[in-house]
Design a protein around this motif. Sequence first.
Motif, short mmCIF file in Angstrom:
data_model
loop_
_atom_site.label_atom_id
_atom_site.label_comp_id
_atom_site.label_asym_id
_atom_site.label_seq_id
_atom_site.Cartn_x
_atom_site.Cartn_y
_atom_site.Cartn_z
N THR A 249 -17.77 -15.16 18.56
CA THR A 249 -16.65 -15.76 19.29
C THR A 249 -17.02 -17.11 19.91
N VAL A 250 -18.30 -17.38 20.10
CA VAL A 250 -18.70 -18.62 20.77
C VAL A 250 -19.62 -19.48 19.92
N ILE A 251 -19.85 -19.13 18.65
CA ILE A 251 -20.83 -19.87 17.85
C ILE A 251 -20.44 -21.32 17.67
N TYR A 252 -19.14 -21.60 17.50
CA TYR A 252 -18.74 -22.99 17.33
C TYR A 252 -18.76 -23.75 18.65
N ASP A 253 -18.60 -23.06 19.77
CA ASP A 253 -18.77 -23.71 21.07
C ASP A 253 -20.22 -24.16 21.22
N ILE A 254 -21.15 -23.33 20.73
CA ILE A 254 -22.57 -23.69 20.77
C ILE A 254 -22.85 -24.86 19.83
N MET A 255 -22.33 -24.78 18.61
CA MET A 255 -22.57 -25.85 17.63
C MET A 255 -21.99 -27.18 18.09
N ASP A 256 -20.91 -27.13 18.85
CA ASP A 256 -20.25 -28.36 19.29
C ASP A 256 -21.04 -29.09 20.37
N THR A 257 -22.18 -28.53 20.78
CA THR A 257 -23.06 -29.23 21.73
C THR A 257 -24.22 -29.93 21.02
N LEU A 258 -24.39 -29.71 19.71
CA LEU A 258 -25.55 -30.23 18.98
C LEU A 258 -25.37 -31.70 18.59
N LYS A 259 -26.44 -32.45 18.68
CA LYS A 259 -26.40 -33.84 18.22
C LYS A 259 -26.21 -33.86 16.70
N SER A 260 -25.78 -35.01 16.19
CA SER A 260 -25.38 -35.10 14.79
C SER A 260 -26.54 -35.25 13.82
N TYR A 261 -27.71 -35.58 14.32
CA TYR A 261 -28.87 -35.72 13.42
C TYR A 261 -30.08 -35.05 14.04
N PRO A 262 -30.74 -34.16 13.29
CA PRO A 262 -30.40 -33.67 11.95
C PRO A 262 -29.01 -33.02 11.92
N PRO A 263 -28.46 -32.77 10.71
CA PRO A 263 -27.13 -32.17 10.61
C PRO A 263 -27.00 -30.89 11.44
N GLU A 264 -25.83 -30.69 12.02
CA GLU A 264 -25.61 -29.56 12.92
C GLU A 264 -25.90 -28.21 12.26
N ASN A 265 -25.54 -28.10 10.97
CA ASN A 265 -25.73 -26.79 10.32
C ASN A 265 -27.22 -26.45 10.17
N LYS A 266 -28.05 -27.47 9.92
CA LYS A 266 -29.49 -27.22 9.78
C LYS A 266 -30.10 -26.83 11.13
N GLN A 267 -29.66 -27.51 12.19
CA GLN A 267 -30.16 -27.16 13.52
C GLN A 267 -29.72 -25.75 13.91
N MET A 268 -28.47 -25.43 13.61
CA MET A 268 -27.94 -24.13 14.00
C MET A 268 -28.61 -23.00 13.24
N LYS A 269 -28.96 -23.24 11.99
CA LYS A 269 -29.65 -22.22 11.21
C LYS A 269 -31.01 -21.89 11.82
N LYS A 270 -31.71 -22.91 12.27
CA LYS A 270 -32.99 -22.66 12.95
C LYS A 270 -32.77 -21.89 14.25
N ALA A 271 -31.72 -22.29 14.98
CA ALA A 271 -31.42 -21.62 16.24
C ALA A 271 -31.01 -20.17 16.00
N ASN A 272 -30.28 -19.93 14.91
CA ASN A 272 -29.89 -18.56 14.57
C ASN A 272 -31.12 -17.67 14.35
N VAL A 273 -32.07 -18.18 13.57
CA VAL A 273 -33.28 -17.40 13.29
C VAL A 273 -34.06 -17.13 14.58
N LEU A 274 -34.26 -18.18 15.38
CA LEU A 274 -35.03 -18.03 16.61
C LEU A 274 -34.30 -17.13 17.61
#
Length: 431
Positions: A249-274
């Motif tokens: 329910t809040v994953i896109y709220d979290i992603m919307d705080t990420l800087k654009s470089y590196p790409p948000e999806n790559k950063q979020m994938k690392k964050a998901n694993v951790l």
Amino acid sequence: MDIEAGKDIPSRDPAELDDDGRVKRTGNVFIATTHIVTVVVGAGVLALAWAMAQLGWIAGIAVMVLFACISVYTYNLIADCYRYPDPVSGKRNYTYMQAVDAYLGGKMHVFCGSVLYGKLAGVTVGYTITSSISLVAIKKAICFHKKGHAAYCKFSNNPYMIGFGIFQILLSQIPNFHKLTWLSTIAAATSFGYAFIGSGLSLAVVVSGKGEATSIFGNKVGPDLSEADKVWKVFSALGNIALACSFATVIYDIMDTLKSYPPENKQMKKANVLGITAMTILFLLCGGLGYAAFGHDTPGNILTGFGFYEPFWLVALGNVFIVIHMVGAYQVMAQPLFRVIEMGANMAWPRSDFINKGYPIKMGSLTFNINLFRLIWRSMYVVVATVIAMAMPFFNEFLALLGAIGFWPLIVFFPVQMHIAQKQIRKGTLG
């Protein structure tokens, strides 16, 4: 209540803006990981020991690890769908529903909304139940300490639910989600407090050699447990674990705080694993230590079920932390639901003063805007949620229901369907 600053927002240098015209995001993998852990550490963690008791060591550990693996895979699919159609350069989707609408269309958008907001509504009811149980547990802890562990210390939950509801009516008049940052920060800190208190007390029991007998297959069918009850409790345990894993329910709220470089999806994938790895370790510790301490008689909530009596002040403090967390978490979950109804009313009746007009009230140097529709609608919602909570004060069963409602559609079905649409995978092919 709106606090009006009375100042114009200065124009910004384009270099300070992201591709969507908003102020540049500065979040990183570490911050996103922190957000994930904060969201998943909730009152459901304290029910994991009970879940372990129903499943046993083998199935309990296996289910937690399996749910974690499923979560990593599907949350990574969700991360790729933050932008549409390209996961790196496409247009941003600010909410889960917006992503579903972009990739799957209107009907799925409506289905997603019904599941998402239905779950949010259910969670607010669950938080009302949880807070009242913890408030009663505080009173019980003091009672048992003064009168002995065999004393009659039973109290009704209803007055505490009503008091919690009244307080939430006041907080619900905060108009905007972004004004709740201070409240959610306090709530996050206290969530770790009660999780560690519960785990620490369980560890103390195990280390002292007072732990109860456990089983690799969980509670056994016998004179005190029928086959039907065993099946029901196993499914309830699965629902509890599923709910504890959920932050869709809040994953896109979290992603919307990420800087654009590196790409948000790559950063979020690392964050998901951790984040999910840290979550799973914490779950195994809380569930395993609680089960090792109490065995087949593990209570539904290790801090409110009085597996611990002493030190009474630490048990009471753990429950105080739960109540503080529930106060903030209630608003975090309710505000999106409030907002969608109010946006719909505004679109349907754009000229209605009742819906759109604010009435300023001055208190010293501050000016508050009171909106009648917001006042009435949000108050009515909290009242109804409180009444429903009073009618079904069952902690574990309600958690299991919420977990069952949300896990499959939000964490499995929609992510897989959006991935298929994004990659244009045809039926009967492997990709």
